[in-house]
Design an enzyme around this catalytic site. Structure first.
Site, mmCIF file in Angstrom:
data_model
loop_
_atom_site.group_PDB
_atom_site.id
_atom_site.type_symbol
_atom_site.label_atom_id
_atom_site.label_comp_id
_atom_site.label_asym_id
_atom_site.label_seq_id
_atom_site.Cartn_x
_atom_site.Cartn_y
_atom_site.Cartn_z
ATOM 1 N N GLU A 166 50.536 37.124 37.230
ATOM 2 C CA GLU A 166 51.320 38.302 37.636
ATOM 3 C C GLU A 166 52.059 38.919 36.443
ATOM 4 O OE1 GLU A 166 50.556 39.439 40.388
ATOM 5 O OE2 GLU A 166 49.787 37.677 41.421
ATOM 6 N N TRP A 194 37.526 41.308 36.437
ATOM 7 C CA TRP A 194 36.281 41.863 36.986
ATOM 8 C C TRP A 194 36.342 43.380 37.150
ATOM 9 C CZ3 TRP A 194 39.877 39.156 39.797
ATOM 10 C CH2 TRP A 194 40.430 39.783 40.906
ATOM 11 N N VAL A 209 39.415 46.069 28.429
ATOM 12 C CA VAL A 209 39.556 45.105 27.337
ATOM 13 C C VAL A 209 38.144 44.834 26.829
ATOM 14 C CG1 VAL A 209 40.166 42.722 26.774
ATOM 15 C CG2 VAL A 209 41.665 44.066 28.271
HETATM 16 N N1 ARG Z 1 47.667 38.154 43.194
HETATM 17 C C1 ARG Z 1 46.819 37.005 43.327
HETATM 18 C C2 ARG Z 1 46.853 36.526 44.795
HETATM 19 O O1 ARG Z 1 47.881 36.617 45.429
HETATM 20 C C3 ARG Z 1 47.277 35.889 42.416
HETATM 21 C C4 ARG Z 1 46.207 34.975 41.988
HETATM 22 C C5 ARG Z 1 46.761 33.882 41.096
HETATM 23 N N2 ARG Z 1 45.787 32.845 40.833
HETATM 24 C C6 ARG Z 1 46.125 31.563 40.614
HETATM 25 N N3 ARG Z 1 45.219 30.667 40.342
HETATM 26 N N4 ARG Z 1 47.360 31.161 40.647
HETATM 27 O O2 ARG Z 1 45.851 36.078 45.318
HETATM 28 ZN ZN ZN Z 2 46.132 39.968 40.230
HETATM 29 CA CA CA Z 3 35.903 43.881 30.069
#
Ligand code: ARG
Ligand code: ZN
Ligand code: CA
Length: 254
Positions: free
Chosen positions: A164, A175, A188
């Site tokens: 985050e 992706w 990127v």
């Molecule tokens: N915004 C994503 C969600 O809420 C966060 C993913 C974080 N990934 C992790 N392995 N901690 O799904």
């Molecule tokens: Zn995210």
């Molecule tokens: Ca890329």
């Protein structure tokens, strides 16, 4: 940028149950993970496949709990708020005292990090640079925060906050946010084009969008893999975070 940026963080714990009132040690465990992952000093960085080891970036960003509050008084960098709301959504209500949360501290001085129970299994969400100061920062659910206490596998490695804060410093999902398509970009150049998000702990290589032989860089913090399966930012991503720190996030570097 040669110097290391050291960002003051305020953690707003907004709790309905005692369990949601995460302890100081859990908060400190989260700050410790940030300081490893944004300096490429995380113990698992050696798991990056050989083909990408040269791309691993020390983003030269550090974090510390704020030592002074907005009125200049000493603080431990933690606010604690008892609330009647059992859980929260991505509508930013947790960011306002009037709706049972806690107001942001000035976003040009602090990174605001709210910890609360999020609905629908959401792990966290972030505001990109350029938004309102009153909602700026990152929200992380209490079961995916830090590495101790209420942190729960497979999201008990502190990587939700890393991911985050990547968004908060203008990083996109690796992706390109076009789900299974191959036309989206994260803007990127050193991250391979990749079809969609990866979940869990994939085995290398996982080829999509003709990105063989190496395939998706699913061990990147900006994918959706498990905490134990993500362990790198690239140099291109670090340059993009640098640009954010030089412009939209510049006041925080003073
Ligand atoms: N915004 C994503 C969600 O809420 C966060 C993913 C974080 N990934 C992790 N392995 N901690 O799904
Ligand atoms: Zn995210
Ligand atoms: Ca890329």
């Amino acid at each position: 940028r040669q110097s290391i940026v050291d960002i003051p963080v305020v953690v707003h714990v907004v709790h309905n149950t005692p369990e949601q009132n995460v302890g100081d040690a859990q908060i400190h465990s989260q700050i410790a993970v940030l300081n490893q992952d944004f300096r490429a000093s995380n113990p698992d960085v050696g798991k990056v496949p050989a083909t990408w080891q040269d791309l691993v970036a020390d983003a030269r960003i550090q974090f510390h709990l704020a030592r002074t509050d907005p009125l200049g008084r000493p603080t431990d960098g933690i606010t604690r708020t008892q609330t009647s709301s059992p859980d929260w959504d991505t509508d930013d209500l947790v960011k306002f005292s009037l709706s049972g949360g806690h107001d942001a501290w000035p976003a040009d001085v602090y990174l605001n990090l709210w910890v609360c129970r999020l609905r629908r299994g959401l792990l966290g969400y972030a505001q990109f640079p350029g938004g309102a100061a009153s909602t700026d920062g990152v929200v992380v659910t209490y079961t995916a925060f830090g590495t101790t206490g209420t942190a729960t596998a497979p999201f008990d490695g502190g990587r939700t906050a890393v991911h985050e804060i990547g968004h908060w410093l203008n990083l996109r999902h690796i992706w390109g946010d076009d789900d299974e398509g191959c036309s989206g970009s994260d803007f990127v150049s050193d991250t391979p084009n990749q079809g969609g998000p990866n979940l869990g702990s994939p085995s290398f290589p996982h080829v999509t969008c003709n990105n063989g032989p190496d395939g998706d860089m699913f061990m990147n913090y900006m994918d959706y893999t498990d905490d134990a399966a993500m362990f790198m930012f690239t140099k291109g991503q670090a340059a993009r975070m640098d640009a954010a720190l030089d412009h939209a996030r510049m006041p925080l570097t003073r």
